[in-house]
Design a protein around this motif. Structure first.
Motif, PDB file in Angstrom:
ATOM      1  N   ASP A 104      -0.753 -55.490 -12.588  1.00 33.74           N
ATOM      2  CA  ASP A 104      -1.016 -54.412 -13.539  1.00 33.74           C
ATOM      3  C   ASP A 104      -0.882 -54.856 -14.985  1.00 33.74           C
ATOM      4  OD1 ASP A 104      -1.698 -52.511 -11.658  1.00 33.74           O
ATOM      5  OD2 ASP A 104       0.419 -52.060 -11.242  1.00 33.74           O
TER       6      ASP A 104
ATOM      7  N   ASP B  76     -10.023 -57.370 -22.149  1.00 38.41           N
ATOM      8  CA  ASP B  76      -8.618 -57.291 -22.568  1.00 38.41           C
ATOM      9  C   ASP B  76      -7.970 -55.937 -22.355  1.00 38.41           C
ATOM     10  OD1 ASP B  76     -10.712 -57.873 -24.415  1.00 38.41           O
ATOM     11  OD2 ASP B  76      -9.467 -57.064 -26.019  1.00 38.41           O
ATOM     12  N   HIS B  77      -8.742 -54.871 -22.179  1.00 37.03           N
ATOM     13  CA  HIS B  77      -8.055 -53.605 -21.930  1.00 37.03           C
ATOM     14  C   HIS B  77      -7.998 -53.258 -20.434  1.00 37.03           C
ATOM     15  CE1 HIS B  77     -12.277 -52.493 -22.668  1.00 37.03           C
ATOM     16  NE2 HIS B  77     -12.073 -51.685 -21.671  1.00 37.03           N
ATOM     17  N   LEU B  78      -8.350 -54.224 -19.609  1.00 31.21           N
ATOM     18  CA  LEU B  78      -8.222 -54.017 -18.166  1.00 31.21           C
ATOM     19  C   LEU B  78      -7.062 -54.851 -17.627  1.00 31.21           C
ATOM     20  CD1 LEU B  78     -11.849 -54.041 -16.693  1.00 31.21           C
ATOM     21  CD2 LEU B  78     -10.449 -52.109 -17.408  1.00 31.21           C
ATOM     22  N   SER B  79      -6.376 -54.321 -16.619  1.00 23.37           N
ATOM     23  CA  SER B  79      -5.295 -55.069 -15.987  1.00 23.37           C
ATOM     24  C   SER B  79      -5.872 -56.270 -15.239  1.00 23.37           C
ATOM     25  CB  SER B  79      -4.573 -54.162 -14.993  1.00 23.37           C
ATOM     26  OG  SER B  79      -5.443 -53.832 -13.943  1.00 23.37           O
TER      27      SER B  79
ATOM     28  N   MET C  97      -3.756 -49.814 -25.679  1.00 25.38           N
ATOM     29  CA  MET C  97      -3.742 -50.566 -24.409  1.00 25.38           C
ATOM     30  C   MET C  97      -3.580 -49.593 -23.246  1.00 25.38           C
ATOM     31  SD  MET C  97      -3.956 -53.831 -23.737  1.00 25.38           S
ATOM     32  CE  MET C  97      -3.460 -54.428 -25.353  1.00 25.38           C
ATOM     33  N   THR C  98      -4.601 -49.459 -22.445  1.00 25.78           N
ATOM     34  CA  THR C  98      -4.514 -48.543 -21.314  1.00 25.78           C
ATOM     35  C   THR C  98      -4.671 -49.305 -20.019  1.00 25.78           C
ATOM     36  OG1 THR C  98      -6.324 -47.622 -22.564  1.00 25.78           O
ATOM     37  CG2 THR C  98      -5.091 -46.096 -21.181  1.00 25.78           C
ATOM     38  N   VAL C  99      -3.715 -49.158 -19.168  1.00 23.08           N
ATOM     39  CA  VAL C  99      -3.847 -49.748 -17.850  1.00 23.08           C
ATOM     40  C   VAL C  99      -3.828 -48.593 -16.869  1.00 23.08           C
ATOM     41  CG1 VAL C  99      -2.802 -51.219 -16.126  1.00 23.08           C
ATOM     42  CG2 VAL C  99      -2.739 -51.885 -18.513  1.00 23.08           C
ATOM     43  N   ARG C 100      -4.861 -48.530 -16.099  1.00 23.17           N
ATOM     44  CA  ARG C 100      -4.967 -47.391 -15.194  1.00 23.17           C
ATOM     45  C   ARG C 100      -3.917 -47.466 -14.097  1.00 23.17           C
ATOM     46  NH1 ARG C 100     -10.217 -46.154 -12.783  1.00 23.17           N
ATOM     47  NH2 ARG C 100     -10.261 -48.388 -12.584  1.00 23.17           N
TER      48      ARG C 100
ATOM     49  N   ASP D 287      -7.838 -55.013 -12.353  1.00 23.16           N
ATOM     50  CA  ASP D 287      -9.164 -54.471 -12.665  1.00 23.16           C
ATOM     51  C   ASP D 287     -10.142 -55.550 -13.094  1.00 23.16           C
ATOM     52  OD1 ASP D 287      -8.740 -51.792 -12.028  1.00 23.16           O
ATOM     53  OD2 ASP D 287      -7.675 -51.457 -13.913  1.00 23.16           O
TER      54      ASP D 287
ATOM     55  N   PRO E  53      -1.926 -56.379 -18.498  1.00 26.80           N
ATOM     56  CA  PRO E  53      -3.133 -56.663 -19.271  1.00 26.80           C
ATOM     57  C   PRO E  53      -3.142 -58.140 -19.680  1.00 26.80           C
ATOM     58  CG  PRO E  53      -1.589 -55.351 -20.556  1.00 26.80           C
ATOM     59  CD  PRO E  53      -0.960 -55.540 -19.229  1.00 26.80           C
TER      60      PRO E  53
ATOM     61  N   ARG F 225     -10.488 -43.609 -24.002  1.00 25.36           N
ATOM     62  CA  ARG F 225      -9.591 -44.127 -25.010  1.00 25.36           C
ATOM     63  C   ARG F 225     -10.056 -43.646 -26.372  1.00 25.36           C
ATOM     64  NH1 ARG F 225      -9.926 -49.613 -25.601  1.00 25.36           N
ATOM     65  NH2 ARG F 225     -12.134 -49.267 -25.313  1.00 25.36           N
TER      66      ARG F 225
END
Ligand SMILES: Nc1ncnc2c1ncn2[C@@H]1O[C@H](COP(=O)(O)OP(=O)(O)OP(=O)(O)O)[C@@H](O)[C@H]1O
Ligand SMILES: [Mg+2]
Lengths: 308, 237
Positions: B138, B98-101, A1-4, B104, B140, A24
């Motif tokens: 922020d 799902d991997h974006l906040s 899980m990556t949140v920029r 985003d 997810p 990733r």
């Protein structure tokens, strides 16, 4: 899980728009690529080193002729050697000539018979060892040239033996050549396996990213945009795996190089890798990454074309 | 868009998935710019299928569709993305990345359209604030509740100020207060000129937008495209 984090978003600003975050490491594929790149690079290094050893040794030996003065009496032997050198020196096509010094001969024999056996050191009549004269011709040795030299030498030293160096190294060459062919076959097989791994990686990444691809498509992303996002994300994975693999390969190759250096054995010294060989090694992960990106692109475009 | 304010026109449209029976049949209707439409019908009546035609996820099996004055049946595939960007969509299953906040996800349509980060930061924050997610920007999607995800999906659908907003059960996962608030947001956008199409089987919702028009799907057929089922009833002009 990556949140920029915010700062990355700001970095991404100024025109260049990142649709989804990159880099990733997704699943085992980067590691599979790393291992395949490492093995391919190591096999390639082995093949290239063998190739270098073969061609360097060949260049050296092809023009090499060894004259042995086989004569038990040391004084006569020395005299004949001197005469033979003088006789050959004046022949056309001779690039260099040198009598192998006694110390070197001792060193050559020492591992088998121990020190002092040639008698010089102990002041005793030792085992007679022939004098060796190393002749270097300008071109490769041909039977005609060899016969010419033999004829000349015979006049001054009837007991001399004249041999082309390539003759008695031939089996060694052949062994090395077959090893080299083997290495190249292994490289080719590994390259195919690497390509397959990359292909699978692109496919599996497509599976996990399919939802994203569809969403970006439905939000009005063009095929090129979607493909770029995806191919970049795969590219990072492949490049990461490739870099790790190359690093692994370099550690192995350098360590092996050290070991061989430690042997100090004649032929192996020539096996050092040239700078162009290092470029080839570095090209392995680069090619793997490009292949991954191309596969990703084509796969995504294919999937997108099936959507409206 | 044509002179009489037509934004969408369906001409005898039919849709079947694969070789099955038709899930949509003989749809002929016109949507007018700046109107608020509810699409109702039982589960399986074909609401989602009709909306998929509207947001260009699907081509009909037969018939003609005109959007913004352009025949989308014959439109080259390469020109569809630009068309899609004029339609904001709230998917029934949200379809958040799902991997974006949350931030985003909401920014995605603007990024797709090529807006710079500076230009989009303000609007994205504003809209997230409006749907009550200022402190979850922020996060997810997986860490958001169903209702919060739905609000992110709605924020994403409206962020690019689409000419038409298409929403599939947009209030299915939120409480009555939030539903009312979201409908107010749609109504507000509608007053600013956005054509709105909301699929729902929540009849209470219909009452919240007095000027809305109602289309009813019944086993794939539009049973009343004239607006007679509206609440309160009024004829489409
Ligand atoms: N991708 C698909 N492939 C095959 N059949 C489908 C597909 N999508 C929907 N259907 C069928 O089409 C019919 C209409 O489905 P649709 O999703 O449009 O209904 P809906 O009115 O949106 O229902 P709900 O209120 O439950 O969301 C259903 O019978 C469904 O089984
Ligand atoms: Mg539905």
């Amino acid at each position: 899980m990556t949140v920029r984090p915010g700062w990355m978003r700001r970095l991404a600003g100024s025109g260049r728009v990142e649709l989804i975050p990159q880099g990733r490491m997704s699943g085992p594929m980067p590691w599979v690529i790393a291992i395949m790149v490492a093995m391919t690079a190591i096999a390639l290094a082995a093949g290239l080193a063998l190739g270098n050893a073969v061609s360097a040794a060949r260049a050296e030996i092809e023009g090499g002729v060894t004259v042995q003065i086989i004569e038990p009496r040391p004084e006569v032997r020395a005299e004949q050697a001197a005469l033979a050198i003088r006789a050959i020196e004046t022949m056309p096509g001779v690039a260099g000539i040198r009598q192998v010094p006694q110390a070197e001969l001792d060193a050559l024999i020492e591992p088998w018979l121990g020190t002092g056996v040639t008698g010089a050191a102990a002041g005793m009549p030792g085992i007679p060892v022939p004098s060796l004269i190393d002749v270097r011709l300008e071109g490769a040795v041909t039977p005609a040239k060899l016969a010419q030299i033999a004829q000349r030498v015979e006049q001054v030293a009837p007991s001399a033996r004249v041999d082309a160096q390539s003759n008695w190294l031939k089996p060694v060459f052949e062994a090395m050549l077959s090893l080299q062919v083997l290495a190249m076959v292994v490289v080719a097989l590994l390259a195919v396996a690497l390509a397959a791994a990359v292909l699978l990686a692109a496919r599996s990444a497509l599976g996990t990213n399919r939802n994203t691809i569809e969403i970006v498509h439905l939000l009005g992303g063009t095929d090129a945009q979607v493909a770029r996002v995806f191919q970049r994300s795969i590219g990072y994975d492949a490049a990461g795996g490739g870099a790790v693999g190359l690093a692994l390969a370099l550690v192995v190759v350098l360590a092996l190089g050290r070991r061989f250096e430690g042997l100090g054995a004649g032929l192996v010294d020539y096996g050092a890798l040239l700078w162009s060989d290092w470029l080839w090694l570095a090209a392995v992960p680069v090619l793997a990454t490009l292949l991954a990106m191309l596969t990703a692109r084509l796969t995504v475009l294919h999937v997108l074309r099936k959507m409206l | 868009m044509t002179a009489d304010g037509e934004i969408i026109h369906f001409d005898n449209v039919g849709l079947r998935y694969g070789t099955d029976r038709e899930v949509l049949s003989d749809l002929t209707f016109t949507l007018h710019a700046g109107r608020f439409y509810f699409l109702t019908g039982a589960s399986g009546a074909g609401k989602t299928s009709l909306l998929r035609l509207l947001y260009l996820a699907q081509r009909p099996s037969r018939g003609g569709i005109r959007m913004f004055g352009t025949d989308v049946i014959t439109l080259p595939r390469a020109e569809l993305p630009v068309m899609r960007r004029r339609v904001g969509v709230v998917f029934q299953d949200f379809r958040l990345v799902d991997h974006l906040s949350a931030y985003d996800n909401v920014a995605l349509p603007l990024r797709v359209a090529g807006h710079s980060e500076q230009d989009l930061a303000g609007p994205v924050r504003d809209i997230l604030e409006w749907v009550g997610l200022a402190d979850r920007m922020d996060a997810p999607p997986a860490t958001l509740s169903g209702g919060e995800q739905q609000r992110v999906a709605i924020a994403r659908a409206v962020i690019a100020r689409p000419a038409m907003l298409v929403a599939d059960e947009p209030t299915g996962n939120v409480d009555t207060d939030m539903a009312a608030k979201l409908i107010r947001l749609f109504d507000m956008l509608n007053r600013q000129g956005t054509t709105v199409v909301v699929a729902t089987h929540d009849l209470d919702l219909l009452r919240k937008v007095p000027d809305s028009l109602i289309m009813r799907l019944d086993k794939g057929r539009l049973s009343d495209p004239t607006g007679a089922l509206r609440y309160p009833p009024r004829k489409l002009t």
